[in-house]
Design a protein around this motif. Structure first.
Motif, PDB file in Angstrom:
ATOM      1  N   VAL A 164      14.311  30.481  -8.625  1.00  0.00           N
ATOM      2  CA  VAL A 164      13.960  29.062  -8.596  1.00  0.00           C
ATOM      3  C   VAL A 164      12.559  28.937  -9.197  1.00  0.00           C
ATOM      4  N   VAL A 165      12.385  27.898 -10.017  1.00  0.00           N
ATOM      5  CA  VAL A 165      11.128  27.753 -10.742  1.00  0.00           C
ATOM      6  C   VAL A 165      10.347  26.541 -10.227  1.00  0.00           C
ATOM      7  N   ASN A 166      11.102  25.552  -9.756  1.00  0.00           N
ATOM      8  CA  ASN A 166      10.508  24.267  -9.426  1.00  0.00           C
ATOM      9  C   ASN A 166      10.791  23.904  -7.964  1.00  0.00           C
ATOM     10  N   PRO A 167       9.763  23.482  -7.202  1.00  0.00           N
ATOM     11  CA  PRO A 167      10.029  23.145  -5.791  1.00  0.00           C
ATOM     12  C   PRO A 167      11.170  22.139  -5.617  1.00  0.00           C
ATOM     13  N   SER A 168      11.325  21.233  -6.577  1.00  0.00           N
ATOM     14  CA  SER A 168      12.369  20.212  -6.407  1.00  0.00           C
ATOM     15  C   SER A 168      13.780  20.770  -6.618  1.00  0.00           C
ATOM     16  N   ASP A 169      13.889  21.996  -7.147  1.00  0.00           N
ATOM     17  CA  ASP A 169      15.220  22.611  -7.333  1.00  0.00           C
ATOM     18  C   ASP A 169      15.595  23.556  -6.191  1.00  0.00           C
ATOM     19  N   VAL A 170      14.684  23.752  -5.232  1.00  0.00           N
ATOM     20  CA  VAL A 170      14.928  24.758  -4.183  1.00  0.00           C
ATOM     21  C   VAL A 170      16.239  24.473  -3.443  1.00  0.00           C
ATOM     22  N   GLU A 171      16.466  23.207  -3.124  1.00  0.00           N
ATOM     23  CA  GLU A 171      17.649  22.866  -2.343  1.00  0.00           C
ATOM     24  C   GLU A 171      18.942  23.241  -3.069  1.00  0.00           C
ATOM     25  N   GLN A 172      19.043  22.869  -4.353  1.00  0.00           N
ATOM     26  CA  GLN A 172      20.298  23.172  -5.062  1.00  0.00           C
ATOM     27  C   GLN A 172      20.461  24.671  -5.320  1.00  0.00           C
ATOM     28  N   VAL A 173      19.377  25.397  -5.549  1.00  0.00           N
ATOM     29  CA  VAL A 173      19.491  26.846  -5.769  1.00  0.00           C
ATOM     30  C   VAL A 173      19.878  27.527  -4.441  1.00  0.00           C
ATOM     31  N   ALA A 174      19.287  27.053  -3.342  1.00  0.00           N
ATOM     32  CA  ALA A 174      19.553  27.660  -2.027  1.00  0.00           C
ATOM     33  C   ALA A 174      21.006  27.465  -1.595  1.00  0.00           C
ATOM     34  N   ARG A 175      21.646  26.412  -2.109  1.00  0.00           N
ATOM     35  CA  ARG A 175      23.050  26.174  -1.755  1.00  0.00           C
ATOM     36  C   ARG A 175      23.961  27.271  -2.306  1.00  0.00           C
ATOM     37  N   GLY A 183       9.702  34.247  -9.329  1.00  0.00           N
ATOM     38  CA  GLY A 183       9.316  35.098 -10.452  1.00  0.00           C
ATOM     39  C   GLY A 183       7.816  35.387 -10.477  1.00  0.00           C
ATOM     40  N   ALA A 184       7.469  36.371 -11.299  1.00  0.00           N
ATOM     41  CA  ALA A 184       6.083  36.827 -11.395  1.00  0.00           C
ATOM     42  C   ALA A 184       5.121  35.677 -11.727  1.00  0.00           C
ATOM     43  N   ARG A 185       5.561  34.804 -12.608  1.00  0.00           N
ATOM     44  CA  ARG A 185       4.675  33.708 -13.044  1.00  0.00           C
ATOM     45  C   ARG A 185       4.458  32.675 -11.942  1.00  0.00           C
ATOM     46  N   ASN A 186       5.293  32.701 -10.942  1.00  0.00           N
ATOM     47  CA  ASN A 186       5.176  31.729  -9.844  1.00  0.00           C
ATOM     48  C   ASN A 186       4.679  32.338  -8.547  1.00  0.00           C
ATOM     49  N   MET A 187       4.195  33.596  -8.618  1.00  0.00           N
ATOM     50  CA  MET A 187       3.802  34.263  -7.370  1.00  0.00           C
ATOM     51  C   MET A 187       2.738  33.487  -6.607  1.00  0.00           C
ATOM     52  N   GLN A 188       1.890  32.769  -7.327  1.00  0.00           N
ATOM     53  CA  GLN A 188       0.870  31.973  -6.620  1.00  0.00           C
ATOM     54  C   GLN A 188       1.108  30.469  -6.761  1.00  0.00           C
ATOM     55  N   ASN A 189       2.381  30.107  -6.923  1.00  0.00           N
ATOM     56  CA  ASN A 189       2.733  28.683  -6.911  1.00  0.00           C
ATOM     57  C   ASN A 189       2.910  28.315  -5.435  1.00  0.00           C
ATOM     58  N   PHE A 190       1.808  27.921  -4.812  1.00  0.00           N
ATOM     59  CA  PHE A 190       1.798  27.780  -3.355  1.00  0.00           C
ATOM     60  C   PHE A 190       2.776  26.721  -2.818  1.00  0.00           C
ATOM     61  N   PRO A 191       2.918  25.559  -3.494  1.00  0.00           N
ATOM     62  CA  PRO A 191       3.926  24.605  -2.992  1.00  0.00           C
ATOM     63  C   PRO A 191       5.338  25.204  -3.022  1.00  0.00           C
ATOM     64  N   LEU A 192       5.629  26.012  -4.053  1.00  0.00           N
ATOM     65  CA  LEU A 192       6.947  26.647  -4.150  1.00  0.00           C
ATOM     66  C   LEU A 192       7.119  27.690  -3.038  1.00  0.00           C
ATOM     67  N   LEU A 193       6.066  28.450  -2.761  1.00  0.00           N
ATOM     68  CA  LEU A 193       6.124  29.456  -1.684  1.00  0.00           C
ATOM     69  C   LEU A 193       6.379  28.778  -0.339  1.00  0.00           C
ATOM     70  N   ARG A 194       5.683  27.679  -0.108  1.00  0.00           N
ATOM     71  CA  ARG A 194       5.874  26.958   1.165  1.00  0.00           C
ATOM     72  C   ARG A 194       7.287  26.409   1.278  1.00  0.00           C
ATOM     73  N   GLU A 195       7.809  25.921   0.155  1.00  0.00           N
ATOM     74  CA  GLU A 195       9.152  25.336   0.150  1.00  0.00           C
ATOM     75  C   GLU A 195      10.200  26.393   0.498  1.00  0.00           C
ATOM     76  N   VAL A 196      10.113  27.589  -0.112  1.00  0.00           N
ATOM     77  CA  VAL A 196      11.105  28.626   0.224  1.00  0.00           C
ATOM     78  C   VAL A 196      10.826  29.208   1.612  1.00  0.00           C
ATOM     79  N   GLY A 197       9.598  29.041   2.085  1.00  0.00           N
ATOM     80  CA  GLY A 197       9.251  29.479   3.441  1.00  0.00           C
ATOM     81  C   GLY A 197       9.951  28.648   4.499  1.00  0.00           C
ATOM     82  N   ARG A 198      10.332  27.420   4.122  1.00  0.00           N
ATOM     83  CA  ARG A 198      11.023  26.553   5.087  1.00  0.00           C
ATOM     84  C   ARG A 198      12.506  26.897   5.183  1.00  0.00           C
ATOM     85  N   LEU A 199      12.993  27.725   4.218  1.00  0.00           N
ATOM     86  CA  LEU A 199      14.391  28.160   4.281  1.00  0.00           C
ATOM     87  C   LEU A 199      14.495  29.339   5.237  1.00  0.00           C
TER      88      LEU A 199
END
Ligand code: PEP
Ligand code: MN
Length: 345
Positions: A164-175, A183-199
């Motif tokens: 998943v690359v974008n926080p707004s896609d987390v829900e559809q990818v998680a389904r 990915g490596a380029r998103n390792m410090q994308n903190f909003p994305l980390l928090r979003e997958v942390g809620r899963l």
């Protein structure tokens, strides 16, 4: 800090300790070991609440020295075992995740899935959303790619690992995903980390291209701090002055992350080297360094791949490598897991 509860601590004792910790600005994470309950108190709280050590049910209080808390071995000494469908990693279990860099078509994915399954992989990888360096490069089939992944799981039973690359896609990818990749380029994308942390779905967290081991473990801490303890760390090579290889596999980081953290650690020799010829030695070195699994790019016809063809193994080379991985995994006293233990008799 860690609050180690006494073997005889009651639920009421635990609730009272939690109340005091919360009052002091800590959030509490409960880690139930075989023997006893440990409360990980993390957050912006300051100091040890007065009288905490004296409270009923408290055995001892141990400060955590590392900046990462929930991720650290100080917090939890036993290995975390992560299970997701056919996949099982950590605590002596070793799994291989394999497949193409990107989902290109259903035929390409379906053939990839059956060849990696036949050779002993437990999970199919394939990006439906691709973080590409060039905006003109193939960006992935997106929703259609996710549907193909779900169909490939139906056909083979393999677990699905996809990015998943974008926080707004987390829900559809998680389904669709059994394991969601950051990915490596998103390792410090903190909003994305928090979003997958809620899963509660396992997250495969790749090490950033220029990240230190500490930064990588702190990124994992973001996910655990949200309550998702199912994180797989993936060493995928870092950028160095070397130019013959795409990246440099940091073998020491595999051994180090295993020491510092209870989370499973896997290696990605494909992105680390950028060359299919180097995948075999780096994969075997990773097993020797203590990895709990491997992520390997495999394509039915690497010459025609839309993404990362030069580092992708063809089905024949992957099959040969799996036979060697099996031997190495056994030497290092782990079980190669492919949905079930292989019966050698
Ligand atoms: C991938 O797994 O295809 C990928 C893009 O990896 P990384 O984030 O490690 O570059
Ligand atoms: Mn790739």
């Amino acid at each position: 800090m860690i609050v180690v509860m006494d073997l005889r601590a009651t639920e009421q004792d635990v609730a009272s300790v939690e109340e005091v910790l919360k009052k002091f600005g800590y959030s509490c994470h409960f880690i139930r070991g075989v023997e006893r309950l440990v409360i990980g108190a993390v957050g912006s709280g300051h100091g040890v609440p007065e009288g905490l050590e004296m409270m009923a049910g408290v055995e001892k209080i141990v400060p955590i020295m590392q900046p990462f808390k929930l991720v650290s071995r100080e917090m939890k000494s036993e290995d975390t075992v992560i299970e997701a469908g056919m996949l099982r990693l950590g605590g002596g279990y070793f799994s291989v995740i394999a497949g193409p860099c990107a989902v290109e078509s259903f035929t390409q994915l379906s053939v990839s899935a059956s060849v990696v399954r036949a050779s002993g992989a437990a999970a199919l990888r394939g990006g439906a959303f691709k973080p590409r360096t060039s905006p003109y490069a193939f960006q992935g089939l997106e929703k259609q790619g996710l549907e193909y992944l779900a169909k490939a799981r139906e056909e083979t039973g393999l677990s699905i690992v996809t990015e998943v690359v974008n926080p707004s896609d987390v829900e559809q990818v998680a389904r669709i995903a059994d394991v969601i990749q950051i990915g490596a380029r998103n390792m410090q994308n903190f909003p994305l980390l928090r979003e997958v942390g809620r899963l509660r779905l396992p997250v495969l967290l790749k090490r950033g291209l220029c990240a230190t081991v500490e930064e990588w473990l702190m990124a994992a801490e973001y996910i655990l701090a949200e309550g998702n303890y199912n994180v797989i760390l993936c060493e995928r090579g870092i950028r160095t002055f070397e130019t013959y290889t795409r990246n440099t596999l940091d073998v020491s980081a595999i051994a180090l992350a295993k020491r510092l953290s209870h989370l499973p650690v896997i290696a990605d020799p494909s992105h680390a080297s950028g060359s299919w010829r180097l995948v075999r030695p780096l994969a075997l070195a990773s097993v020797a360094a203590g990895a709990d699994g491997l992520l390997i790019e495999v394509h039915p016809n690497p010459a025609t791949a839309l993404c990362d063809g030069p580092q992708s193994l063809n089905p024949g080379h992957f099959q040969e490598l799996m036979a060697e991985i099996e031997i190495m995994v056994k030497i290092f006293n782990k079980t190669l897991w492919r949905g079930e233990e292989k019966n050698d008799c």
